[in-house]
Design a protein around this motif. Structure first.
Motif, short mmCIF file in Angstrom:
data_model
loop_
_atom_site.label_atom_id
_atom_site.label_comp_id
_atom_site.label_asym_id
_atom_site.label_seq_id
_atom_site.Cartn_x
_atom_site.Cartn_y
_atom_site.Cartn_z
N ALA A 15 0.83 -1.20 0.00
CA ALA A 15 0.00 0.00 0.00
C ALA A 15 0.87 1.26 0.00
O ALA A 15 0.61 2.21 -0.74
CB ALA A 15 -0.94 0.00 1.20
N THR A 16 1.93 1.25 0.82
CA THR A 16 2.84 2.39 0.87
C THR A 16 3.52 2.60 -0.47
O THR A 16 3.62 3.73 -0.96
CB THR A 16 3.89 2.18 1.97
N ALA A 17 4.00 1.53 -1.07
CA ALA A 17 4.66 1.63 -2.37
C ALA A 17 3.72 2.17 -3.44
O ALA A 17 4.12 2.99 -4.28
CB ALA A 17 5.21 0.27 -2.78
N GLN A 18 2.46 1.74 -3.42
CA GLN A 18 1.48 2.20 -4.41
C GLN A 18 1.22 3.70 -4.25
O GLN A 18 1.19 4.44 -5.22
CB GLN A 18 0.17 1.43 -4.28
N VAL A 19 1.02 4.14 -3.02
CA VAL A 19 0.72 5.56 -2.78
C VAL A 19 1.92 6.42 -3.15
O VAL A 19 1.78 7.43 -3.83
CB VAL A 19 0.31 5.79 -1.31
N LEU A 20 3.10 6.04 -2.70
CA LEU A 20 4.30 6.82 -3.02
C LEU A 20 4.62 6.78 -4.51
O LEU A 20 5.17 7.74 -5.05
CB LEU A 20 5.50 6.34 -2.20
N GLY A 21 4.26 5.71 -5.18
CA GLY A 21 4.46 5.62 -6.62
C GLY A 21 3.58 6.58 -7.39
O GLY A 21 3.90 6.96 -8.52
#
Length: 50
Positions: A15-21
């Motif tokens: 989830a963190t990777a998706q948002v930061l991406g």
């Protein structure tokens, strides 16, 4: 603005990777950055008044 959360087949890391991406160069959403910039400019302009 995008909201991501942990859930079905979505880990915290994913989830963190998706948002930061989805963010550009900064971690704050562009709308928040723009509002902050405008507010600071208004405060600066107001403080110059006699």
């Amino acid at each position: 603005m995008f909201f991501g959360s942990v859930g079905h087949r979505m880990s915290l890391d994913n989830a963190t990777a998706q948002v930061l991406g989805l963010t550009r160069r900064y971690r704050l959403p562009e709308t928040t950055r723009s509002a902050d910039r405008l507010c600071r400019q208004a405060l600066t302009d107001h403080s110059r008044w006699p």
